[in-house]
Design a protein around this motif. Structure first.
Motif, PDB file in Angstrom:
ATOM      1  N   SER A 217     -35.969 -25.598 -35.409  1.00 33.29           N
ATOM      2  CA  SER A 217     -37.309 -25.296 -35.899  1.00 33.29           C
ATOM      3  C   SER A 217     -37.249 -24.343 -37.088  1.00 33.29           C
ATOM      4  O   SER A 217     -37.937 -24.539 -38.106  1.00 33.29           O
ATOM      5  N   LEU A 218     -36.427 -23.312 -36.980  1.00 32.28           N
ATOM      6  CA  LEU A 218     -36.284 -22.349 -38.075  1.00 32.28           C
ATOM      7  C   LEU A 218     -35.692 -23.012 -39.310  1.00 32.28           C
ATOM      8  O   LEU A 218     -36.121 -22.743 -40.445  1.00 32.28           O
ATOM      9  N   LEU A 219     -34.702 -23.871 -39.103  1.00 36.35           N
ATOM     10  CA  LEU A 219     -34.057 -24.539 -40.233  1.00 36.35           C
ATOM     11  C   LEU A 219     -35.057 -25.371 -41.021  1.00 36.35           C
ATOM     12  O   LEU A 219     -35.048 -25.369 -42.257  1.00 36.35           O
ATOM     13  N   SER A 220     -35.925 -26.093 -40.315  1.00 34.27           N
ATOM     14  CA  SER A 220     -36.936 -26.899 -40.998  1.00 34.27           C
ATOM     15  C   SER A 220     -37.847 -26.020 -41.848  1.00 34.27           C
ATOM     16  O   SER A 220     -38.146 -26.349 -43.002  1.00 34.27           O
ATOM     17  N   ASP A 221     -38.290 -24.887 -41.289  1.00 33.07           N
ATOM     18  CA  ASP A 221     -39.177 -23.976 -42.035  1.00 33.07           C
ATOM     19  C   ASP A 221     -38.477 -23.389 -43.255  1.00 33.07           C
ATOM     20  O   ASP A 221     -39.075 -23.271 -44.338  1.00 33.07           O
ATOM     21  N   ILE A 222     -37.210 -23.017 -43.097  1.00 36.45           N
ATOM     22  CA  ILE A 222     -36.470 -22.404 -44.208  1.00 36.45           C
ATOM     23  C   ILE A 222     -36.237 -23.427 -45.316  1.00 36.45           C
ATOM     24  O   ILE A 222     -36.345 -23.105 -46.507  1.00 36.45           O
ATOM     25  N   LYS A 223     -35.940 -24.655 -44.930  1.00 40.31           N
ATOM     26  CA  LYS A 223     -35.730 -25.701 -45.941  1.00 40.31           C
ATOM     27  C   LYS A 223     -37.008 -25.957 -46.726  1.00 40.31           C
ATOM     28  O   LYS A 223     -36.967 -26.128 -47.950  1.00 40.31           O
ATOM     29  N   LEU A 224     -38.151 -25.960 -46.037  1.00 42.81           N
ATOM     30  CA  LEU A 224     -39.426 -26.146 -46.730  1.00 42.81           C
ATOM     31  C   LEU A 224     -39.733 -24.940 -47.615  1.00 42.81           C
ATOM     32  O   LEU A 224     -40.202 -25.105 -48.750  1.00 42.81           O
ATOM     33  N   ALA A 225     -39.460 -23.737 -47.124  1.00 46.19           N
ATOM     34  CA  ALA A 225     -39.692 -22.531 -47.933  1.00 46.19           C
ATOM     35  C   ALA A 225     -38.868 -22.557 -49.207  1.00 46.19           C
ATOM     36  O   ALA A 225     -39.349 -22.188 -50.292  1.00 46.19           O
TER      37      ALA A 225
ATOM     38  N   THR B 181     -21.354 -31.893 -51.255  1.00 48.43           N
ATOM     39  CA  THR B 181     -21.758 -32.046 -52.645  1.00 48.43           C
ATOM     40  C   THR B 181     -23.233 -32.394 -52.668  1.00 48.43           C
ATOM     41  O   THR B 181     -23.646 -33.384 -52.082  1.00 48.43           O
ATOM     42  N   SER B 182     -24.008 -31.583 -53.339  1.00 45.84           N
ATOM     43  CA  SER B 182     -25.451 -31.802 -53.349  1.00 45.84           C
ATOM     44  C   SER B 182     -25.784 -33.108 -54.035  1.00 45.84           C
ATOM     45  O   SER B 182     -25.252 -33.438 -55.088  1.00 45.84           O
TER      46      SER B 182
ATOM     47  N   ILE C  34     -31.345 -35.778 -47.227  1.00 39.73           N
ATOM     48  CA  ILE C  34     -30.138 -35.100 -46.764  1.00 39.73           C
ATOM     49  C   ILE C  34     -28.910 -35.968 -47.000  1.00 39.73           C
ATOM     50  O   ILE C  34     -27.909 -35.503 -47.544  1.00 39.73           O
ATOM     51  N   SER C  35     -28.982 -37.226 -46.610  1.00 41.02           N
ATOM     52  CA  SER C  35     -27.816 -38.088 -46.758  1.00 41.02           C
ATOM     53  C   SER C  35     -28.213 -39.554 -46.762  1.00 41.02           C
ATOM     54  O   SER C  35     -29.320 -39.924 -46.364  1.00 41.02           O
TER      55      SER C  35
ATOM     56  N   ASP D  63     -35.224 -17.903 -52.617  1.00 43.60           N
ATOM     57  CA  ASP D  63     -34.205 -18.444 -53.514  1.00 43.60           C
ATOM     58  C   ASP D  63     -32.854 -17.857 -53.135  1.00 43.60           C
ATOM     59  O   ASP D  63     -32.746 -17.093 -52.179  1.00 43.60           O
ATOM     60  N   GLY D  64     -31.831 -18.230 -53.873  1.00 42.79           N
ATOM     61  CA  GLY D  64     -30.493 -17.737 -53.597  1.00 42.79           C
ATOM     62  C   GLY D  64     -29.746 -18.542 -52.551  1.00 42.79           C
ATOM     63  O   GLY D  64     -28.592 -18.263 -52.230  1.00 42.79           O
ATOM     64  N   ILE D  65     -30.400 -19.577 -51.995  1.00 36.73           N
ATOM     65  CA  ILE D  65     -29.782 -20.448 -50.996  1.00 36.73           C
ATOM     66  C   ILE D  65     -29.808 -21.871 -51.549  1.00 36.73           C
ATOM     67  O   ILE D  65     -30.743 -22.246 -52.253  1.00 36.73           O
ATOM     68  N   LYS D  66     -28.814 -22.652 -51.227  1.00 39.31           N
ATOM     69  CA  LYS D  66     -28.783 -24.051 -51.641  1.00 39.31           C
ATOM     70  C   LYS D  66     -29.137 -24.941 -50.460  1.00 39.31           C
ATOM     71  O   LYS D  66     -28.830 -24.623 -49.313  1.00 39.31           O
ATOM     72  N   HIS D  67     -29.762 -26.064 -50.753  1.00 40.01           N
ATOM     73  CA  HIS D  67     -30.095 -27.010 -49.688  1.00 40.01           C
ATOM     74  C   HIS D  67     -28.831 -27.470 -48.964  1.00 40.01           C
ATOM     75  O   HIS D  67     -28.851 -27.696 -47.747  1.00 40.01           O
TER      76      HIS D  67
END
Length: 338
Positions: A277-285, A7-8, A16-17, A292-296
């Motif tokens: 590393s990729l996850l961090s970049d995608i979350k910042l993007a 649940t966001s 994050i939590s 867009d189209g993705i949820k945190h």
């Protein structure tokens, strides 16, 4: 799979939590480091019986009965500590949604924990306190009028409470401000640690802000101190991101972040380090509106789903390093599919 991230929560572009943990010990039993098997069984039976009398629906998992992969998956889900996974005659009790957990016979007899998504530290404290009151019926905890609750480690004496907020801080890290942040929070009795808490290093620009002092302050005072600091750090991170996007390096930043998104959505093999590393970049993007189209919350769930034990549980068997890298790429591509 842990459900605490599903649940966001508020400010989930950065937070994050939130987690609160209480350490408690029985007055008439030696600390776990000095216990024998009969003492360990007494601890586990006493807590289980108390929950049953209160009508609590918790699943009991003994470390003696779990495989190495099962225990590592619980560590990856932040439901048990790495230390508990290695201890015989220890266990964990999990609520149905896995937001509440009770570690038994780790460093202390009882460690009650609540993890909630987003910035919900007060709510987590309330749930932990409620569960403690449930357990306290018929139990006598080790307590001193001057020192408070007695714990195996002197740094936990007092409230026995550790509270933390897990945050994604890529801009503060990139600007180097994180170094001064570590010094500043230390002056206020707080600490900044890595993804898995004490003794761990920061990966994917994810840090945990937590209290170092448990003596001399009430539970609510500790919680409020962390919340105040967390809100300031959130503001600092937002300001750093704004400066990032208004600087001459904006194009280079956007290029880096979008390249990471492109790799993640098309890769057929992905190492654990590359994934973080990729996850961090995608979350910042996502936070900057570049994609867009993705949820945190989807990215938060990947923090667990793409870890080694979780991948092997998904596959239903042990996997080689190469097989894990291939499955990790599959899991990430599926999660990011628009």
């Amino acid at each position: 799979m842990a459900y605490w991230f599903e649940t966001s929560g508020a400010q989930d572009d950065i937070v994050i939590s939130s987690r609160v943990r209480l350490a408690r010990n029985f007055e008439l039993l030696p600390f776990p480091s000095m216990m024998d098997t009969s003492h360990a069984e007494e601890t586990m039976n006493t807590v289980r019986n108390a929950l049953e009398r209160a009508g609590g629906a918790y699943t009991f998992l003994s470390m003696n009965d779990l495989s190495g992969i099962d225990k590592q998956e619980l560590v990856e889900q932040h439901l048990i500590s790495p230390e508990l996974s290695k201890k015989p005659d220890s266990a964990v009790l999990l609520s149905f949604d896995k937001r509440m957990s009770i570690m038994l016979n780790e460093e202390d007899h009882i460690r009650i924990q609540c993890i909630l998504p987003g910035l919900q530290l007060n709510e987590a404290e309330s749930l932990v306190t409620e569960l403690e009151h449930t357990l306290q019926s018929g139990m006598v905890f080790a307590f001193d009028e001057k020192l408070g609750y007695l714990t195996a480690c002197p740094t936990n004496i007092g409230t026995g409470m550790r509270a933390s907020v897990m945050m994604h801080l890529p801009a503060l890290t990139a600007t180097g401000y994180i170094t001064s942040l570590l010094k500043t929070v230390g002056e206020f009795g707080l600490a900044v640690r890595g993804l898995y808490g004490e003794g761990s290093h920061a990966v994917a620009n994810i840090y945990q802000l937590s209290n170092q002092v448990t003596l001399g302050l009430s539970e609510s005072e500790l919680t409020n101190k962390i919340l105040t600091s967390a809100q300031q750090i959130i503001q600092d991170e937002h300001e750093a991101r704004t400066l990032y996007m208004s600087s001459d390096g904006r194009i280079e930043l956007e290029d880096k972040l979008l390249r990471s998104y492109g790799i993640a959505t098309h890769a057929r093999r992905m190492t654990a380090g590359e994934f973080m590393s990729l996850l961090s970049d995608i979350k910042l993007a996502l936070s900057l509106g570049l994609i867009d189209g993705i949820k945190h919350v989807t990215l938060h769930s990947l923090l667990i789903a793409a870890q080694p034990a979780s991948l092997q549980k998904r596959a239903g068997r042990e996997l080689s390093l190469f097989e894990r890298d291939v499955l990790r790429a599959d899991v990430v591509r599926e999660a990011l599919k628009l």
